[in-house]
Motif scaffolding. Structure first.
Motif, PDB file in Angstrom:
ATOM      1  N   CYS A 142       0.809 -77.029  21.303  1.00  0.00           N
ATOM      2  CA  CYS A 142       1.371 -78.364  21.556  1.00  0.00           C
ATOM      3  C   CYS A 142       0.234 -79.328  21.873  1.00  0.00           C
ATOM      4  O   CYS A 142      -0.597 -79.061  22.733  1.00  0.00           O
ATOM      5  CB  CYS A 142       2.345 -78.292  22.724  1.00  0.00           C
ATOM      6  SG  CYS A 142       3.006 -79.895  23.209  1.00  0.00           S
ATOM      7  N   LYS A 143       0.194 -80.459  21.151  1.00  0.00           N
ATOM      8  CA  LYS A 143      -0.862 -81.434  21.402  1.00  0.00           C
ATOM      9  C   LYS A 143      -0.613 -82.219  22.687  1.00  0.00           C
ATOM     10  O   LYS A 143      -1.482 -82.905  23.185  1.00  0.00           O
ATOM     11  CB  LYS A 143      -0.976 -82.405  20.216  1.00  0.00           C
ATOM     12  CG  LYS A 143      -1.593 -81.743  18.987  1.00  0.00           C
ATOM     13  CD  LYS A 143      -1.533 -82.646  17.771  1.00  0.00           C
ATOM     14  CE  LYS A 143      -2.506 -83.794  17.851  1.00  0.00           C
ATOM     15  NZ  LYS A 143      -3.914 -83.353  17.764  1.00  0.00           N
ATOM     16  N   ASN A 144       0.600 -82.107  23.219  1.00  0.00           N
ATOM     17  CA  ASN A 144       0.929 -82.849  24.434  1.00  0.00           C
ATOM     18  C   ASN A 144       0.663 -82.048  25.703  1.00  0.00           C
ATOM     19  O   ASN A 144       0.154 -82.583  26.680  1.00  0.00           O
ATOM     20  CB  ASN A 144       2.387 -83.281  24.388  1.00  0.00           C
ATOM     21  CG  ASN A 144       2.748 -84.207  25.537  1.00  0.00           C
ATOM     22  OD1 ASN A 144       2.122 -85.242  25.714  1.00  0.00           O
ATOM     23  ND2 ASN A 144       3.732 -83.816  26.326  1.00  0.00           N
ATOM     24  N   CYS A 145       1.021 -80.730  25.692  1.00  0.00           N
ATOM     25  CA  CYS A 145       0.869 -79.950  26.922  1.00  0.00           C
ATOM     26  C   CYS A 145       0.021 -78.704  26.748  1.00  0.00           C
ATOM     27  O   CYS A 145      -0.278 -78.022  27.722  1.00  0.00           O
ATOM     28  CB  CYS A 145       2.244 -79.587  27.498  1.00  0.00           C
ATOM     29  SG  CYS A 145       3.129 -78.361  26.524  1.00  0.00           S
ATOM     30  N   GLY A 146      -0.371 -78.359  25.510  1.00  0.00           N
ATOM     31  CA  GLY A 146      -1.238 -77.207  25.299  1.00  0.00           C
ATOM     32  C   GLY A 146      -0.504 -75.884  25.187  1.00  0.00           C
ATOM     33  O   GLY A 146      -1.134 -74.838  25.040  1.00  0.00           O
ATOM     34  N   GLU A 147       0.836 -75.906  25.258  1.00  0.00           N
ATOM     35  CA  GLU A 147       1.626 -74.682  25.141  1.00  0.00           C
ATOM     36  C   GLU A 147       1.524 -74.122  23.712  1.00  0.00           C
ATOM     37  O   GLU A 147       1.567 -74.870  22.739  1.00  0.00           O
ATOM     38  CB  GLU A 147       3.095 -75.009  25.463  1.00  0.00           C
ATOM     39  CG  GLU A 147       4.044 -73.841  25.362  1.00  0.00           C
ATOM     40  CD  GLU A 147       4.004 -72.932  26.587  1.00  0.00           C
ATOM     41  OE1 GLU A 147       3.192 -73.181  27.496  1.00  0.00           O
ATOM     42  OE2 GLU A 147       4.791 -71.972  26.625  1.00  0.00           O
ATOM     43  N   ALA A 148       1.405 -72.784  23.592  1.00  0.00           N
ATOM     44  CA  ALA A 148       1.366 -72.165  22.262  1.00  0.00           C
ATOM     45  C   ALA A 148       2.777 -72.068  21.697  1.00  0.00           C
ATOM     46  O   ALA A 148       3.703 -71.646  22.402  1.00  0.00           O
ATOM     47  CB  ALA A 148       0.752 -70.781  22.355  1.00  0.00           C
ATOM     48  N   TYR A 149       2.925 -72.483  20.452  1.00  0.00           N
ATOM     49  CA  TYR A 149       4.237 -72.371  19.800  1.00  0.00           C
ATOM     50  C   TYR A 149       4.458 -70.936  19.369  1.00  0.00           C
ATOM     51  O   TYR A 149       3.533 -70.229  18.998  1.00  0.00           O
ATOM     52  CB  TYR A 149       4.290 -73.264  18.543  1.00  0.00           C
ATOM     53  CG  TYR A 149       4.482 -74.731  18.829  1.00  0.00           C
ATOM     54  CD1 TYR A 149       4.102 -75.289  20.030  1.00  0.00           C
ATOM     55  CD2 TYR A 149       5.040 -75.548  17.865  1.00  0.00           C
ATOM     56  CE1 TYR A 149       4.268 -76.631  20.270  1.00  0.00           C
ATOM     57  CE2 TYR A 149       5.207 -76.901  18.091  1.00  0.00           C
ATOM     58  CZ  TYR A 149       4.813 -77.442  19.300  1.00  0.00           C
ATOM     59  OH  TYR A 149       4.979 -78.765  19.524  1.00  0.00           O
ATOM     60  N   MET A 150       5.713 -70.472  19.365  1.00  0.00           N
ATOM     61  CA  MET A 150       6.028 -69.117  18.944  1.00  0.00           C
ATOM     62  C   MET A 150       5.872 -68.964  17.429  1.00  0.00           C
ATOM     63  O   MET A 150       5.458 -67.937  16.943  1.00  0.00           O
ATOM     64  CB  MET A 150       7.462 -68.745  19.341  1.00  0.00           C
ATOM     65  CG  MET A 150       7.702 -68.771  20.845  1.00  0.00           C
ATOM     66  SD  MET A 150       6.536 -67.733  21.755  1.00  0.00           S
ATOM     67  CE  MET A 150       7.142 -66.098  21.314  1.00  0.00           C
ATOM     68  N   THR A 151       6.270 -69.978  16.670  1.00  0.00           N
ATOM     69  CA  THR A 151       6.213 -69.878  15.213  1.00  0.00           C
ATOM     70  C   THR A 151       5.637 -71.159  14.638  1.00  0.00           C
ATOM     71  O   THR A 151       5.684 -72.220  15.267  1.00  0.00           O
ATOM     72  CB  THR A 151       7.616 -69.687  14.601  1.00  0.00           C
ATOM     73  OG1 THR A 151       8.356 -70.880  14.810  1.00  0.00           O
ATOM     74  CG2 THR A 151       8.340 -68.515  15.209  1.00  0.00           C
ATOM     75  N   VAL A 195       8.748 -76.104  23.088  1.00  0.00           N
ATOM     76  CA  VAL A 195       9.818 -75.598  23.952  1.00  0.00           C
ATOM     77  C   VAL A 195       9.539 -75.918  25.412  1.00  0.00           C
ATOM     78  O   VAL A 195      10.440 -75.898  26.239  1.00  0.00           O
ATOM     79  CB  VAL A 195      10.009 -74.073  23.785  1.00  0.00           C
ATOM     80  CG1 VAL A 195      10.587 -73.760  22.414  1.00  0.00           C
ATOM     81  CG2 VAL A 195       8.705 -73.332  24.012  1.00  0.00           C
ATOM     82  N   LYS A 196       8.286 -76.222  25.743  1.00  0.00           N
ATOM     83  CA  LYS A 196       7.938 -76.455  27.143  1.00  0.00           C
ATOM     84  C   LYS A 196       8.145 -77.917  27.546  1.00  0.00           C
ATOM     85  O   LYS A 196       8.763 -78.213  28.561  1.00  0.00           O
ATOM     86  CB  LYS A 196       6.488 -76.034  27.379  1.00  0.00           C
ATOM     87  CG  LYS A 196       6.087 -76.046  28.845  1.00  0.00           C
ATOM     88  CD  LYS A 196       4.663 -75.506  28.973  1.00  0.00           C
ATOM     89  CE  LYS A 196       4.142 -75.708  30.396  1.00  0.00           C
ATOM     90  NZ  LYS A 196       2.695 -75.468  30.434  1.00  0.00           N
ATOM     91  N   CYS A 197       7.621 -78.837  26.716  1.00  0.00           N
ATOM     92  CA  CYS A 197       7.697 -80.244  27.115  1.00  0.00           C
ATOM     93  C   CYS A 197       8.627 -81.062  26.219  1.00  0.00           C
ATOM     94  O   CYS A 197       8.928 -82.219  26.526  1.00  0.00           O
ATOM     95  CB  CYS A 197       6.302 -80.877  27.150  1.00  0.00           C
ATOM     96  SG  CYS A 197       5.548 -81.098  25.527  1.00  0.00           S
ATOM     97  N   GLY A 198       9.099 -80.479  25.104  1.00  0.00           N
ATOM     98  CA  GLY A 198      10.091 -81.159  24.282  1.00  0.00           C
ATOM     99  C   GLY A 198       9.536 -82.201  23.345  1.00  0.00           C
ATOM    100  O   GLY A 198      10.277 -82.860  22.624  1.00  0.00           O
ATOM    101  N   VAL A 199       8.205 -82.333  23.314  1.00  0.00           N
ATOM    102  CA  VAL A 199       7.597 -83.330  22.436  1.00  0.00           C
ATOM    103  C   VAL A 199       7.536 -82.775  21.011  1.00  0.00           C
ATOM    104  O   VAL A 199       7.302 -81.590  20.802  1.00  0.00           O
ATOM    105  CB  VAL A 199       6.195 -83.706  22.972  1.00  0.00           C
ATOM    106  CG1 VAL A 199       5.356 -84.411  21.914  1.00  0.00           C
ATOM    107  CG2 VAL A 199       6.330 -84.575  24.210  1.00  0.00           C
ATOM    108  N   ALA A 200       7.774 -83.620  20.021  1.00  0.00           N
ATOM    109  CA  ALA A 200       7.752 -83.201  18.620  1.00  0.00           C
ATOM    110  C   ALA A 200       6.393 -82.633  18.249  1.00  0.00           C
ATOM    111  O   ALA A 200       5.364 -83.072  18.759  1.00  0.00           O
ATOM    112  CB  ALA A 200       8.094 -84.371  17.716  1.00  0.00           C
ATOM    113  N   LYS A 201       6.407 -81.636  17.358  1.00  0.00           N
ATOM    114  CA  LYS A 201       5.173 -80.999  16.891  1.00  0.00           C
ATOM    115  C   LYS A 201       4.214 -82.047  16.330  1.00  0.00           C
ATOM    116  O   LYS A 201       4.611 -82.894  15.540  1.00  0.00           O
ATOM    117  CB  LYS A 201       5.528 -79.984  15.813  1.00  0.00           C
ATOM    118  CG  LYS A 201       4.354 -79.179  15.304  1.00  0.00           C
ATOM    119  CD  LYS A 201       4.856 -78.153  14.299  1.00  0.00           C
ATOM    120  CE  LYS A 201       3.716 -77.276  13.815  1.00  0.00           C
ATOM    121  NZ  LYS A 201       4.219 -76.258  12.877  1.00  0.00           N
TER     122      LYS A 201
END
Ligand SMILES: [Zn+2]
Ligand SMILES: [Zn+2]
Length: 144
Positions: A4-13, A20-26
């Motif tokens: 995620c470019k907004n929060c750094g969370e790794a996407y599952m796919t 899924v963490k911050c809800g911001v569009a990919k």
């Protein structure tokens, strides 16, 4: 893997459309590298950690390719499409050619100046519509 470019969370796919963490569009946001998940400065062109280009999301106020192309074809003599895209130098040149050309129209040079500005704008209009010119003066991509 995509982060995620907004929060750094790794996407599952790779197919995920939003975080899924911050809800911001990919692809939205500019705080983290989408490739390695490390924080990056918002205005850096390339990730300092992994070297991938830090792509800017398309800005909400992106200019329209079709609008710019049509402005060039119909109002290009006055440089309107270049004012629209922010190419002020070219816009002023086309405008001046036309404005100076009108009073000089009774002698051949004025007609040639107007013709030159018109052909120039027409070529730019076609280049915009075919994608040869695909960014505005700030380098932002044009939308379809
Ligand atoms: Zn996120
Ligand atoms: Zn990176």
């Amino acid at each position: 893997m995509y982060f995620c470019k907004n929060c750094g969370e790794a996407y599952m796919t790779d197919e995920a459309v939003m975080c899924v963490k911050c809800g911001v569009a990919k692809g939205q946001g500019s705080s983290y590298c989408h490739n390695c998940g490390k924080p990056v400065a918002a205005d850096t062109a390339v990730c300092m950690n992994c070297g991938v280009p830090n792509k800017k999301p398309v800005p909400a106020n992106a200019k329209s390719k079709v609008a710019a192309g049509l402005l060039a074809i119909f109002l290009g003599n006055f440089g309107v499409h270049n004012f629209y895209l922010g190419y002020v130098g070219k816009a002023v040149t086309q405008l001046v050619l036309t404005i100076l050309g009108i009073p000089l129209c009774c002698i051949v040079i004025g007609a040639l100046m107007i013709l030159a500005a018109w052909v120039w704008a027409l070529i730019e209009g076609i280049m915009i519509l075919t994608g040869s010119i695909n960014t505005d003066a700030d380098g932002n991509p044009l939308t379809d």
